[in-house]
Design a protein around this motif. Sequence first.
Motif, mmCIF file in Angstrom:
data_model
loop_
_atom_site.group_PDB
_atom_site.id
_atom_site.type_symbol
_atom_site.label_atom_id
_atom_site.label_comp_id
_atom_site.label_asym_id
_atom_site.label_seq_id
_atom_site.Cartn_x
_atom_site.Cartn_y
_atom_site.Cartn_z
ATOM 1 N N GLU A 3 0.829 -1.204 0.000
ATOM 2 C CA GLU A 3 0.000 0.000 0.000
ATOM 3 C C GLU A 3 0.867 1.260 0.000
ATOM 4 O O GLU A 3 0.428 2.322 -0.442
ATOM 5 N N LYS A 4 2.085 1.121 0.521
ATOM 6 C CA LYS A 4 2.991 2.277 0.610
ATOM 7 C C LYS A 4 4.026 2.271 -0.524
ATOM 8 O O LYS A 4 4.995 3.015 -0.471
ATOM 9 N N ARG A 5 3.800 1.408 -1.527
ATOM 10 C CA ARG A 5 4.817 1.261 -2.571
ATOM 11 C C ARG A 5 5.026 2.544 -3.373
ATOM 12 O O ARG A 5 6.134 2.816 -3.848
ATOM 13 N N LYS A 6 3.970 3.340 -3.530
ATOM 14 C CA LYS A 6 4.119 4.573 -4.315
ATOM 15 C C LYS A 6 5.020 5.576 -3.602
ATOM 16 O O LYS A 6 5.735 6.349 -4.248
ATOM 17 N N ILE A 7 4.972 5.538 -2.259
ATOM 18 C CA ILE A 7 5.892 6.397 -1.491
ATOM 19 C C ILE A 7 7.331 5.973 -1.758
ATOM 20 O O ILE A 7 8.218 6.811 -1.969
ATOM 21 N N SER A 8 7.558 4.656 -1.738
ATOM 22 C CA SER A 8 8.915 4.151 -1.997
ATOM 23 C C SER A 8 9.333 4.454 -3.434
ATOM 24 O O SER A 8 10.511 4.737 -3.690
ATOM 25 N N VAL A 56 8.491 7.102 -5.121
ATOM 26 C CA VAL A 56 8.857 8.518 -5.134
ATOM 27 C C VAL A 56 10.253 8.712 -4.528
ATOM 28 O O VAL A 56 11.096 9.427 -5.095
ATOM 29 N N ILE A 57 10.475 8.067 -3.379
ATOM 30 C CA ILE A 57 11.784 8.192 -2.715
ATOM 31 C C ILE A 57 12.888 7.681 -3.627
ATOM 32 O O ILE A 57 13.917 8.344 -3.847
ATOM 33 N N SER A 58 12.683 6.473 -4.182
ATOM 34 C CA SER A 58 13.697 5.891 -5.065
ATOM 35 C C SER A 58 13.884 6.739 -6.308
ATOM 36 O O SER A 58 15.022 6.946 -6.765
ATOM 37 N N GLY A 59 12.778 7.241 -6.861
ATOM 38 C CA GLY A 59 12.863 8.072 -8.063
ATOM 39 C C GLY A 59 13.664 9.333 -7.825
ATOM 40 O O GLY A 59 14.501 9.718 -8.657
ATOM 41 N N ILE A 60 13.420 9.978 -6.682
ATOM 42 C CA ILE A 60 14.168 11.204 -6.346
ATOM 43 C C ILE A 60 15.657 10.901 -6.213
ATOM 44 O O ILE A 60 16.507 11.630 -6.743
ATOM 45 N N SER A 77 15.255 -4.465 -1.322
ATOM 46 C CA SER A 77 14.697 -5.818 -1.257
ATOM 47 C C SER A 77 13.299 -5.806 -0.657
ATOM 48 O O SER A 77 12.479 -6.683 -0.959
ATOM 49 N N ILE A 78 13.011 -4.806 0.189
ATOM 50 C CA ILE A 78 11.685 -4.696 0.821
ATOM 51 C C ILE A 78 10.764 -3.794 0.015
ATOM 52 O O ILE A 78 9.622 -4.151 -0.289
ATOM 53 N N PHE A 79 11.267 -2.621 -0.379
ATOM 54 C CA PHE A 79 10.403 -1.585 -0.946
ATOM 55 C C PHE A 79 10.444 -1.471 -2.472
ATOM 56 O O PHE A 79 9.663 -0.717 -3.045
ATOM 57 N N VAL A 80 11.356 -2.199 -3.130
ATOM 58 C CA VAL A 80 11.463 -2.073 -4.584
ATOM 59 C C VAL A 80 11.231 -3.403 -5.296
ATOM 60 O O VAL A 80 10.355 -3.504 -6.166
ATOM 61 N N ALA A 81 12.004 -4.419 -4.944
ATOM 62 C CA ALA A 81 11.968 -5.690 -5.680
ATOM 63 C C ALA A 81 10.591 -6.348 -5.647
ATOM 64 O O ALA A 81 10.014 -6.674 -6.692
ATOM 65 N N SER A 82 10.046 -6.534 -4.433
ATOM 66 C CA SER A 82 8.735 -7.208 -4.314
ATOM 67 C C SER A 82 7.596 -6.384 -4.919
ATOM 68 O O SER A 82 6.743 -6.935 -5.620
ATOM 69 N N PRO A 83 7.540 -5.064 -4.692
ATOM 70 C CA PRO A 83 6.513 -4.269 -5.368
ATOM 71 C C PRO A 83 6.590 -4.353 -6.894
ATOM 72 O O PRO A 83 5.559 -4.346 -7.567
ATOM 73 N N ILE A 84 7.804 -4.421 -7.457
ATOM 74 C CA ILE A 84 7.930 -4.553 -8.914
ATOM 75 C C ILE A 84 7.330 -5.873 -9.381
ATOM 76 O O ILE A 84 6.660 -5.939 -10.424
#
Length: 1003
Positions: free
Chosen positions: A693-698, A700-704, A980-987
């Motif tokens: 549910e918070k993947r879009k926040i991650s 944004v953070i990763s994108g920045i 591994s928590i906020f990028v890989a699994s959401p992708i």
Amino acid sequence: MQNRGAILTFAIILALVCLYQLSFTWKAKQIEKDAIEYAQGNPDLEYIYLDSISSEVVYNFIGIKKFTYKEVKELEMNLGLDLKGGMNVTLEVSVVDLIRALSNYNPDTTFNAALARATEMQKLSQESFVTLFGQAFQEIDPNAKLASIFNTLELRDRINFNSSNSDVLRIISQETDAAIDNSFNILRTRIDRFGVAQPNIQQLQTKGRILIELPGVEDQARVRNLLQGTAMLEFWETYDNMEAYQYLVLANERIKEIESSVAVADSSEEVSVAEDIEGNVVPDTMQTGSLLSELESYSTTDSTGTVIDNMEDFKNDYPLFYILNSNTDQAGQLLRGPVVGISHSKDTAKVNQYLNMPQIKNIFPRNMLFFWTANSVDVTGNYFQLIAIKVTTHDGRAPLTGDVITDARQDFSQIGSTPEVSMSMNAEGAKTWQRLTKENVGKSIAIVLDGYVRSYPNVINEISGGRSSITGLESIEEASDLANILKSGKMPAPARIVEEQFVGPSLGKESITAGMYSFLFAFLMVLAYMLFFYSKKAGFSANIALLANLFFIFGILASLGAVLTLPGIAGIVLTMGMAVDANIIIYERIQEEIRAGKGIRLAISDGYKNAYSAIIDGQVTTFLTGIVLYIFGSGPIKGFATTLMVGIVTSLFTAIFITRLIFEWQLKRSKNITFTSKITANWMVAPKVKFLEKRKISYVISGILIIISILSFFVRGFNLGVDFQGGRTYNVRFDQSVEVADVQSALADVFGSAPEVKTFGTDNQVRIVTKYKIDDLSENVDNEVEESLYRGLVENGLISDNVSFQNFIENYRLSSQKVGPTISDDIKKDAAIAIIFSLIMIFLYIMLRFSNWKYGLGGVLSLAHDAIITLGVFSMFHGVLPFSLEIDQAFIAAILTVIGYSINDTVIVYDRIREYLKLYPKRELDLNINNAINSTLRRTINTSFSTIVVLLVIFIFGGANIRGFIFALLVGIGVGTYSSIFVASPIVYEAQSRFKKLISKAK
């Protein structure tokens, strides 16, 4: 536990093998300690002591097998140059020059244009230069014939005007390969004579490049001269043993008289190691007989008939013949031929010293020289022959040299098909050779390469026409080697240093100290952490496994002959963290089984069983990056890769089997086993964070972070090390604190432009980077640059006038590195290939292992995310942080390690997702993924925290040399844990969901 007996037996056998291998290191250190005590600080005496016992038995392994000191040194664990000090050199034999020489420097425009184009093509290709030259020649003029260019006098027997281009290229390839192999053999012989312990010489993948590692060497200038000198091939007439012996007898008498005088005897005790290495005695002037009768006089018999030798008296009466055995038969009669004596390798320096004494030189004829043979006469490599050379020219030079040789090849005689060497000479050489053979029928002609006799064939009859055969060779290998040696004078392509690294002995000792302190602190931290988090009982079992793992790593490294480097020590410590990770995965699974209501025995059994796939998948992906590092890395990086791969294998064995054996032993005795302490029992147990549910926040953070990193790439760029841009680096330590600007100003005049100067470690130590004369390939250029460096610092008062150049090189210049422009291009290319190749390998492995390309996509994108952000940190903060943030080979190794570690984290989560999808197929995908991340969160944080703590210890105590490398690991592992928590699994979730929608729409 199945096969417990077999596993225990294997563990015991492995431990015994490791103990056996490590015993040689212990014994070698013990002997070297004795040498240091004997030498009392004199390095020459230390060398002489160790050299004198090289062939003596010093170690009797439990009465089963005896080993000489030389064998012990070969079997001990090797230390890399960064720990031991020494010199690492990459030489390049110019294939371009070899091809030009084969064409007799043909001025054909197509030919020379093809050479130039092939040189450019090689920068972007892994093909051999000869292949690229053929392609370039064909592209420039498809109708041109190589046969018209290479139909020279030397090659006319193999190339005619009807030869196709492919035939000519094949012959060129054979000739250049032979020339390179010969250069390699010549360099190996020179290195063997240099007196360096455990030298390493190997041909690299790029044809024509040769890597040489010389641990402990300090005289860089001498090494450069030794390695870059053109091979000197000479043909000499010889004296017969019968002629030379009478002078040796007189020399022995004179030496005896000299040594009877105390004053002169004291001065003669100084043995010059350089004479033994560099060379050959050149004495300047004459009773035959046998020493057998004299020897008999030094033997008496006791009442039982036992022979008693009074060799001490013989040594005093015959000091020369005591160390130089006369060339006689069993009856004591002198043998014919040019061999005048045989000595043990440890005595050659003393023989040289005797024969070089002015009083002794005057005894021999002015035209008599002495050369040692290059090859020993015994299989153990201990005994060498002394050859008497006759000078017949007015200028004292050899009457014939290697430049007259047009061809030489290994062949077989028509009678008996025994190996021989066929040799041909040019017109001038043929004329001289005819005279030499005519005047020396029945005598020997010595073939001398670099001052050592390689062969001394006997002349049977006069040889005219320049074509002759050398027979009497024992093997095809001997004939092939001699043919290559004879051809060495034909190829005017000396090896040139294109890459060089030097580490002074003081810096090497400092690196060992820093490395060992960081290693011990980090190891103790890991042991303490496991006891704290998983209770004394389970933590103690994990610690025993860690100790066993450490023992196995060192034992296996020693048995493989691997080199332990400073990054290698970091690799071992990192392996400790990964070994802990395997234990953490197992312990967390056991706790889950216990919380599910299972008994301790069943919980342990199921915990191990359910942890296997996650552990193996995670370690295999890291092992794959280790393979890539080993293939594309060099020097310390290859050492890091070796320890990493060995550590992964031993970690799997100790974590899975050793701890299981301990638990089985405890269960058998009804011991109470706990897998958590009271403090940590409920920490992060069953969290319910909704990560997706918070993947879009991650996002944004990763994108920045990615955007900032990429912008920094273009705005600030990178601090490229000499590995990637070419140049020279010097680490210099001053007696007092210095300002960077002062050092730059001092060197601007001598270098032509201001070099890059940075404080490196303490404020009295700087790193100087310059491209001054980096394109200059002349033989003495490296020594000239160092002299300019010294002059600039002295003239500007940064170093005292009282400090000599030699003192500066030995005590102030701590280390240096040179990377030529062609090498730096190859390093950049290999680095890019390594990263891309590792990503492809990981993608394919995950796709196949999880039977779903979306897992591979998520893994690779998260790894790219980690690499970009880590690069961004190095781009943004270089020049800001008080330590080096260079992009060099070590940084690439760190990136690849981060890739392996990060994918390990990701695979653990993926493994749990796969498990939940099988257990709960009707649940929503996002719920299964959230639950998988939550169930592994305790393990993820635990492992990352323990590894980061370990790396922090190395970062603080490991020294300035690896601080940038460790910082890259710290940043990468931190970012990797996040991804591994906020990028890989959401992708994976996004790809799965969107792909499912596309399929639905298509239907």
